[in-house]
Enzyme design. Structure first.
Site, PDB file in Angstrom:
ATOM      1  N   GLU A 137      12.653  -9.243   0.633  1.00  0.00           N
ATOM      2  CA  GLU A 137      12.024  -8.224   1.263  1.00  0.00           C
ATOM      3  C   GLU A 137      12.996  -7.030   0.864  1.00  0.00           C
ATOM      4  O   GLU A 137      14.049  -6.918   1.214  1.00  0.00           O
ATOM      5  CB  GLU A 137      11.991  -8.547   2.628  1.00  0.00           C
ATOM      6  CG  GLU A 137      11.293  -7.354   3.410  1.00  0.00           C
ATOM      7  CD  GLU A 137      11.118  -7.535   4.856  1.00  0.00           C
ATOM      8  OE1 GLU A 137      12.064  -8.168   5.460  1.00  0.00           O
ATOM      9  OE2 GLU A 137      10.281  -6.675   5.513  1.00  0.00           O
ATOM     10  N   TYR A 153      11.315   8.926   1.239  1.00  0.00           N
ATOM     11  CA  TYR A 153      11.189   7.510   0.217  1.00  0.00           C
ATOM     12  C   TYR A 153      12.080   7.954  -1.340  1.00  0.00           C
ATOM     13  O   TYR A 153      11.791   7.032  -2.038  1.00  0.00           O
ATOM     14  CB  TYR A 153       9.752   7.339  -0.079  1.00  0.00           C
ATOM     15  CG  TYR A 153       9.305   6.691   1.134  1.00  0.00           C
ATOM     16  CD1 TYR A 153       9.510   5.586   1.878  1.00  0.00           C
ATOM     17  CD2 TYR A 153       7.800   7.265   1.728  1.00  0.00           C
ATOM     18  CE1 TYR A 153       8.887   4.963   3.052  1.00  0.00           C
ATOM     19  CE2 TYR A 153       7.447   6.749   2.959  1.00  0.00           C
ATOM     20  CZ  TYR A 153       7.850   5.648   3.519  1.00  0.00           C
ATOM     21  OH  TYR A 153       7.426   5.160   4.735  1.00  0.00           O
ATOM     22  N   ASN A 185       8.016  -5.670  -1.631  1.00  0.00           N
ATOM     23  CA  ASN A 185       7.940  -4.407  -0.629  1.00  0.00           C
ATOM     24  C   ASN A 185       6.698  -4.510   0.028  1.00  0.00           C
ATOM     25  O   ASN A 185       5.978  -3.855  -0.720  1.00  0.00           O
ATOM     26  CB  ASN A 185       8.251  -3.113  -1.143  1.00  0.00           C
ATOM     27  CG  ASN A 185       8.275  -2.051   0.119  1.00  0.00           C
ATOM     28  OD1 ASN A 185       7.928  -2.350   1.034  1.00  0.00           O
ATOM     29  ND2 ASN A 185       8.874  -0.772  -0.536  1.00  0.00           N
ATOM     30  N   ARG A 200       4.802  11.058  -2.248  1.00  0.00           N
ATOM     31  CA  ARG A 200       4.670  10.570  -0.984  1.00  0.00           C
ATOM     32  C   ARG A 200       6.274  10.774  -0.095  1.00  0.00           C
ATOM     33  O   ARG A 200       6.953  10.114  -0.386  1.00  0.00           O
ATOM     34  CB  ARG A 200       4.451   9.141  -0.616  1.00  0.00           C
ATOM     35  CG  ARG A 200       4.220   8.624   0.427  1.00  0.00           C
ATOM     36  CD  ARG A 200       3.894   6.951   0.381  1.00  0.00           C
ATOM     37  NE  ARG A 200       4.032   6.574   1.904  1.00  0.00           N
ATOM     38  CZ  ARG A 200       4.094   5.347   2.184  1.00  0.00           C
ATOM     39  NH1 ARG A 200       4.695   4.305   1.334  1.00  0.00           N
ATOM     40  NH2 ARG A 200       4.362   4.878   3.403  1.00  0.00           N
ATOM     41  N   ARG A 216      13.275   3.652  12.192  1.00  0.00           N
ATOM     42  CA  ARG A 216      12.413   4.622  12.265  1.00  0.00           C
ATOM     43  C   ARG A 216      11.345   4.662  13.548  1.00  0.00           C
ATOM     44  O   ARG A 216      11.832   4.143  14.636  1.00  0.00           O
ATOM     45  CB  ARG A 216      11.374   4.632  11.039  1.00  0.00           C
ATOM     46  CG  ARG A 216      12.479   5.003   9.609  1.00  0.00           C
ATOM     47  CD  ARG A 216      11.556   4.759   8.731  1.00  0.00           C
ATOM     48  NE  ARG A 216      10.549   5.771   8.617  1.00  0.00           N
ATOM     49  CZ  ARG A 216       9.341   5.617   7.671  1.00  0.00           C
ATOM     50  NH1 ARG A 216       9.577   4.497   6.720  1.00  0.00           N
ATOM     51  NH2 ARG A 216       8.219   6.445   7.579  1.00  0.00           N
ATOM     52  N   ALA A 231       3.348  -1.031   4.582  1.00  0.00           N
ATOM     53  CA  ALA A 231       2.866  -1.186   6.013  1.00  0.00           C
ATOM     54  C   ALA A 231       2.402  -2.613   6.240  1.00  0.00           C
ATOM     55  O   ALA A 231       2.226  -3.047   7.592  1.00  0.00           O
ATOM     56  CB  ALA A 231       1.688  -0.158   6.269  1.00  0.00           C
ATOM     57  N   HIS A 286      12.862  -2.663   1.196  1.00  0.00           N
ATOM     58  CA  HIS A 286      12.206  -1.217   1.828  1.00  0.00           C
ATOM     59  C   HIS A 286      13.153  -0.162   1.228  1.00  0.00           C
ATOM     60  O   HIS A 286      14.289   0.001   1.170  1.00  0.00           O
ATOM     61  CB  HIS A 286      12.099  -1.191   3.235  1.00  0.00           C
ATOM     62  CG  HIS A 286      11.504  -2.316   3.890  1.00  0.00           C
ATOM     63  ND1 HIS A 286      10.037  -2.227   3.915  1.00  0.00           N
ATOM     64  CD2 HIS A 286      11.718  -3.626   4.416  1.00  0.00           C
ATOM     65  CE1 HIS A 286       9.408  -3.277   4.344  1.00  0.00           C
ATOM     66  NE2 HIS A 286      10.529  -4.038   4.839  1.00  0.00           N
ATOM     67  N   PRO A 295       1.039  -1.309  -0.117  1.00  0.00           N
ATOM     68  CA  PRO A 295       0.032   0.050   0.034  1.00  0.00           C
ATOM     69  C   PRO A 295       0.930   1.350  -0.190  1.00  0.00           C
ATOM     70  O   PRO A 295       1.985   1.196   0.426  1.00  0.00           O
ATOM     71  CB  PRO A 295      -0.921  -0.108   1.303  1.00  0.00           C
ATOM     72  CG  PRO A 295      -0.064  -1.098   2.107  1.00  0.00           C
ATOM     73  CD  PRO A 295       0.701  -2.182   1.275  1.00  0.00           C
ATOM     74  N   ASN A 296       0.295   2.345  -0.688  1.00  0.00           N
ATOM     75  CA  ASN A 296       0.981   3.563  -0.822  1.00  0.00           C
ATOM     76  C   ASN A 296       1.978   3.664  -1.623  1.00  0.00           C
ATOM     77  O   ASN A 296       2.506   4.868  -1.957  1.00  0.00           O
ATOM     78  CB  ASN A 296       1.038   4.257   0.488  1.00  0.00           C
ATOM     79  CG  ASN A 296      -0.168   4.170   1.631  1.00  0.00           C
ATOM     80  OD1 ASN A 296      -1.258   4.831   0.993  1.00  0.00           O
ATOM     81  ND2 ASN A 296      -0.080   3.743   2.688  1.00  0.00           N
TER      82      ASN A 296
HETATM   83  C1  DQA Z   1       8.403   0.910   3.604  1.00  0.00           C
HETATM   84  C2  DQA Z   1       8.834   0.895   5.023  1.00  0.00           C
HETATM   85  C3  DQA Z   1       7.302   0.909   5.762  1.00  0.00           C
HETATM   86  O1  DQA Z   1       7.510   0.968   7.296  1.00  0.00           O
HETATM   87  C4  DQA Z   1       6.277   1.800   5.342  1.00  0.00           C
HETATM   88  O2  DQA Z   1       4.874   1.424   6.116  1.00  0.00           O
HETATM   89  C5  DQA Z   1       6.035   1.700   3.938  1.00  0.00           C
HETATM   90  C6  DQA Z   1       7.244   1.927   2.850  1.00  0.00           C
HETATM   91  C7  DQA Z   1       9.548   1.330   2.651  1.00  0.00           C
HETATM   92  O3  DQA Z   1       9.838   0.858   1.660  1.00  0.00           O
HETATM   93  O4  DQA Z   1      10.630   2.276   3.196  1.00  0.00           O
HETATM   94  O5  DQA Z   1       4.790   2.026   3.319  1.00  0.00           O
HETATM   95  O6  DQA Z   1       8.228  -0.307   3.244  1.00  0.00           O
END
Ligand code: DQA
Length: 149
Positions: free
Chosen positions: A99, A24, A75, A19, A108, A78, A101, A11-12
């Site tokens: 995985e 990011y 990725n 964003r 964080r 959340a 990120h 998501p997002n």
């Molecule tokens: C994320 C890190 C996560 O904590 C966060 O909720 C994201 C992006 C990253 O790519 O840094 O949405 O996965």
């Protein structure tokens, strides 16, 4: 052609570029898709690159990857911090799981320290912005090639 490298995004991440760019980065998800395709192609793999804001959709795609991926790069965004369903789906995947990120969640907020994906991934690349994906794809390709030796 071997099976593709699946690259699944939670998501997002469709809003990358606008964003919280200070966290990011400025690259869009399309920029990241192109960089991943290039890296995978250097190893002879195509990619299947997808994004969803919906947990169940991500679970369905992980199940599809279990049947059809040479390796899985994910990725979870959340959902990594919340989703036992995603964790359980990833356990169905025999192929290598990487995985990724963009940020470094461990550095964080404390609620980002719990992660249900890390426990089932072969490895994690975090904190390098879009480069996390490129490194993750490279690791996935190398592991997939080793498996098929
Ligand atoms: C994320 C890190 C996560 O904590 C966060 O909720 C994201 C992006 C990253 O790519 O840094 O949405 O996965």
């Amino acid at each position: 052609m071997p099976n593709p490298i699946f690259i699944l995004n939670g998501p997002n991440l469709n809003r990358l570029g606008v964003r919280e760019p200070e966290i990011y980065g400025a690259e869009t998800l399309d920029d990241i898709r192109a960089a991943c395709a290039d890296r995978a192609m250097a190893f002879g793999f195509n990619i299947e690159f997808r994004q969803t804001n919906h947990e169940g959709q991500l679970v369905d795609w992980v199940q599809e990857a279990a049947d059809a991926a040479a390796a899985l790069v994910i990725n979870p965004a959340a959902y990594g911090h919340t989703s036992v369903a995603l964790h359980d789906a990833l356990k169905l995947v025999d192929a290598p799981i990487v995985e990724v990120h963009l940020s470094n969640p461990a550095a964080r907020e404390s609620f980002r320290r719990r992660n249900y994906v890390t426990r089932v991934a072969d490895g994690t690349v975090s904190g390098f912005g879009a480069t996390s994906y490129v490194l993750g794809v490279e690791a996935a390709c190398r592991f997939a090639m080793k498996r098929s030796d």
